[in-house]
Design a protein around this motif. Structure first.
Motif, PDB file in Angstrom:
ATOM      1  N   LEU A   7      55.025 -16.237 -28.074  1.00 37.52           N
ATOM      2  CA  LEU A   7      55.377 -14.781 -27.238  1.00 37.52           C
ATOM      3  C   LEU A   7      56.556 -14.149 -27.858  1.00 37.52           C
ATOM      4  O   LEU A   7      56.695 -12.960 -28.059  1.00 37.52           O
ATOM      5  CB  LEU A   7      55.987 -15.402 -25.984  1.00 37.52           C
ATOM      6  CG  LEU A   7      56.413 -14.309 -24.896  1.00 37.52           C
ATOM      7  CD1 LEU A   7      55.460 -13.156 -24.614  1.00 37.52           C
ATOM      8  CD2 LEU A   7      56.942 -15.011 -23.705  1.00 37.52           C
ATOM      9  N   LYS A   8      57.590 -15.000 -28.352  1.00 37.99           N
ATOM     10  CA  LYS A   8      58.554 -14.364 -28.993  1.00 37.99           C
ATOM     11  C   LYS A   8      58.124 -13.623 -30.607  1.00 37.99           C
ATOM     12  O   LYS A   8      58.661 -12.474 -30.846  1.00 37.99           O
ATOM     13  CB  LYS A   8      59.614 -15.367 -29.785  1.00 37.99           C
ATOM     14  CG  LYS A   8      60.436 -15.960 -28.382  1.00 37.99           C
ATOM     15  CD  LYS A   8      61.367 -17.027 -28.991  1.00 37.99           C
ATOM     16  CE  LYS A   8      62.135 -17.641 -27.740  1.00 37.99           C
ATOM     17  NZ  LYS A   8      63.322 -18.663 -28.370  1.00 37.99           N
ATOM     18  N   ILE A  21      55.358 -12.063 -30.662  1.00 41.37           N
ATOM     19  CA  ILE A  21      54.779 -10.852 -30.235  1.00 41.37           C
ATOM     20  C   ILE A  21      55.608  -9.951 -29.792  1.00 41.37           C
ATOM     21  O   ILE A  21      55.670  -8.759 -29.969  1.00 41.37           O
ATOM     22  CB  ILE A  21      53.844 -11.050 -29.171  1.00 41.37           C
ATOM     23  CG1 ILE A  21      52.543 -12.018 -29.607  1.00 41.37           C
ATOM     24  CG2 ILE A  21      53.073  -9.777 -28.298  1.00 41.37           C
ATOM     25  CD1 ILE A  21      51.447 -12.409 -28.432  1.00 41.37           C
ATOM     26  N   LEU A  22      56.748 -10.554 -29.018  1.00 49.46           N
ATOM     27  CA  LEU A  22      57.847  -9.458 -28.814  1.00 49.46           C
ATOM     28  C   LEU A  22      58.679  -8.772 -29.924  1.00 49.46           C
ATOM     29  O   LEU A  22      58.733  -7.648 -29.972  1.00 49.46           O
ATOM     30  CB  LEU A  22      58.858 -10.124 -27.659  1.00 49.46           C
ATOM     31  CG  LEU A  22      58.174 -10.452 -26.416  1.00 49.46           C
ATOM     32  CD1 LEU A  22      59.345 -11.339 -25.460  1.00 49.46           C
ATOM     33  CD2 LEU A  22      57.737  -9.175 -25.877  1.00 49.46           C
ATOM     34  N   PHE A  46      56.364  -6.239 -31.624  1.00 51.46           N
ATOM     35  CA  PHE A  46      56.414  -4.938 -30.759  1.00 51.46           C
ATOM     36  C   PHE A  46      57.964  -4.317 -31.045  1.00 51.46           C
ATOM     37  O   PHE A  46      57.947  -3.075 -31.303  1.00 51.46           O
ATOM     38  CB  PHE A  46      56.309  -5.157 -29.361  1.00 51.46           C
ATOM     39  CG  PHE A  46      54.851  -5.302 -28.921  1.00 51.46           C
ATOM     40  CD1 PHE A  46      53.921  -4.300 -29.039  1.00 51.46           C
ATOM     41  CD2 PHE A  46      54.416  -6.409 -28.410  1.00 51.46           C
ATOM     42  CE1 PHE A  46      52.614  -4.479 -28.943  1.00 51.46           C
ATOM     43  CE2 PHE A  46      53.102  -6.509 -27.990  1.00 51.46           C
ATOM     44  CZ  PHE A  46      51.918  -5.653 -28.370  1.00 51.46           C
ATOM     45  N   ALA A  47      58.893  -4.918 -31.183  1.00 53.28           N
ATOM     46  CA  ALA A  47      60.191  -4.445 -31.430  1.00 53.28           C
ATOM     47  C   ALA A  47      60.463  -3.863 -32.888  1.00 53.28           C
ATOM     48  O   ALA A  47      60.824  -2.676 -32.784  1.00 53.28           O
ATOM     49  CB  ALA A  47      61.282  -5.351 -30.928  1.00 53.28           C
TER      50      ALA A  47
END
Length: 501
Positions: free
Chosen positions: A30-31, A33-34, A37-38
């Motif tokens: 999840l990190k 992916i985040l 995106f960031a």
């Protein structure tokens, strides 16, 4: 230490080590992916913020320029009006010889000074400042002269001409102001064009950069997923000897370690199953041999003459004991294949003689079902492990005999092409169901079309036959066939290309 204790110890070590790494490096899918995106969105956000600041600066400068232009234009008109009012008051005082009319002049003078002072506080250009200073100096000079002769109306006539120069100076100041406003507008247009140009190039530079970042993170995200998918597919296909390794975020690495733990457990279970099959097969083979020999002795009348019905029963016992022995031998062969690849003992062998020997072994069941054998096999010598080739042909022929109806015909022929020998066997049965075509060579798979029989097959015959064929550098295929019957083709090289094993 027992195998169970060893596995438990390994599992405990994996769990402790994985949890320790998770605490040390708490990365997660999840990190990732985040973060992706960031980082992909950050360049575009920076470009938008920069564009917003540029637009804000341009708007602020435009607002100030418009306000100042309005102030200068209004004050320029007011100065011209006050100059006209001063000139009018002086003319009236001169013509009417009434010095009281100069009060209008002094009021206009005060307004002129106030407006010129207000203009001086604005952010004027140097040229405007010089013109305004000259205008103030000229008006102050006229004011001194008017103040000096205010008691002598007749002397005012000489001062009227000075207002013409003052009006010209005011018009010049106003014209210069409008010219500078136009120049300011042009500069703002240039700034707007530069801002558009900058924003355009930022987008052209940042969009490919964002795409590259997106591609990079897509690869980073997709790679561990592909590795996990490949590991699951390999386990599903029974490839349990290949270790599983997943690279990427820590939680997916931990997941890969658990998959590898599952693979080793499955491998251990597979080994236990293989040992079980070996033990059971060996335990069954000894009493079955005694039963077969006893049935054979009964059929031959060694224990006394039998009636026709008793001989028929003895032959049935003998035939079924042979079938059971073949099934047990299939289990033993499969166990050997699972434990390790069986070594091939290759030598020159006559394929026709091997085929004749297999037909002779199955002659009893062929005759009992009234089957016809259409055989076309020229003399062919091949380099092979004769015993294993015999097992291959025996399994293929047993399959054909089993599924052929009584009185049917089994066609067998051989051919030689490009250093390869082909053996084709076609039965007269119902054929292979479409849903079974991809699975007929899988171990223990018996298909949808299972015949009623006192002795059921193990589903290992075709699997073992194909493994032996592959070990020889050949293959067994199920040939698509229109109509009834199944068509199997064995292909093996004529010569040993790898040398003796």
């Amino acid at each position: 230490m027992s195998a169970r204790a060893e596995i438990a110890k390994q599992d405990s070590g994996i769990s402790v080590g994985s949890l320790s790494r998770l605490r040390r490096d708490p990365k997660s899918f999840l990190k990732l992916i985040l973060l992706g995106f960031a980082l992909v969105g950050l360049p575009l956000i920076i470009a938008l913020i920069n564009s917003a600041f540029s637009i804000d600066r341009l708007a602020d400068q435009s607002r100030k320029a418009v306000y100042q232009a309005a102030q200068i234009a209004h004050s320029s008109r007011a100065l011209a009006d006050e100059i006209a009012a001063m000139e009018r008051a002086v003319r009236q005082a001169h013509i009417l010889s009434d010095t009281s009319l100069l009060e209008g002049y002094f009021r206009a003078h005060n307004k002129f000074e106030s407006m010129s002072a207000s203009l001086s506080e604005l952010s004027l250009h140097d040229e405007q400042k010089q013109l305004l200073s000259h205008l103030q100096t000229s008006e102050a000079s006229i004011f001194k002269k008017v103040s000096a002769v205010k008691q002598s109306p007749e002397k005012l006539r000489d001062l009227i001409g000075n207002f013409v120069l003052l009006r010209d100076s005011a018009r010049t100041f106003s014209w210069v102001g409008y010219t500078l406003i136009e120049r300011e507008v042009d500069e703002m247009q240039d700034m707007a064009g530069y801002a558009r140009f900058t924003v355009g190039w930022q987008l052209l530079a940042l969009i490919p950069f964002a795409i590259l970042l997106a591609f990079f993170f897509s690869v980073r995200i997709a790679r561990p997923i592909r590795q996990i998918d490949e590991a699951i597919r390999n386990m599903g296909q029974g490839e349990l000897f290949k270790a599983i390794s997943v690279e990427g975020p820590q939680d997916l690495v931990y997941f890969g370690e658990r998959l590898d733990w599952m693979r080793r457990r499955l491998l251990k279970l597979e080994e236990q199953k293989t040992r079980f099959l070996q033990h059971v097969s060996h335990e069954l083979k000894t009493p079955l041999t005694a039963m077969r020999e006893g049935a054979d002795l009964l059929a031959e009348g060694v224990a006394g003459k039998l009636t026709e019905e008793q001989q028929r029963i003895a032959r049935i016992l003998h035939s079924n004991s042979i079938q059971l022995q073949r099934r047990i031998e299939d289990l033993l062969s499969y166990s050997a294949l699972q434990a390790e690849k069986a070594a091939l003992v290759k030598q020159e062998a006559n394929l026709t003689k091997i085929l004749d020997a297999v037909l002779q072994d199955q002659n009893l069941i062929i005759m009992s079902k009234g089957l016809r054998i259409d055989l076309s096999c020229p003399e062919l010598v091949i380099d092979c492990d004769e015993q294993k080739i015999k097992v291959i042909i025996d399994n293929l022929l047993s399959n054909a005999v089993k599924f052929s109806p009584p009185g049917g015909c089994i066609r067998i022929w051989t051919s030689k092409t490009a250093g390869m020998v082909q053996l084709d066997i076609v039965d007269a049965g119902l054929g292979v169901d479409e849903a079974d075509r991809e699975k007929v060579f899988e171990p223990f798979y018996q298909g949808r079309r299972i015949l009623d029989s006192h002795v059921r097959g193990t589903g290992l015959g075709l699997s073992i036959a194909r493994e032996y064929a592959l070990a020889h550098g050949g293959n067994i295929e199920l040939i698509p066939k229109i109509g009834a019957g199944a068509h199997f083709r064995l292909t093996i090289p004529v010569c040993d290309l790898e040398g003796p094993l």
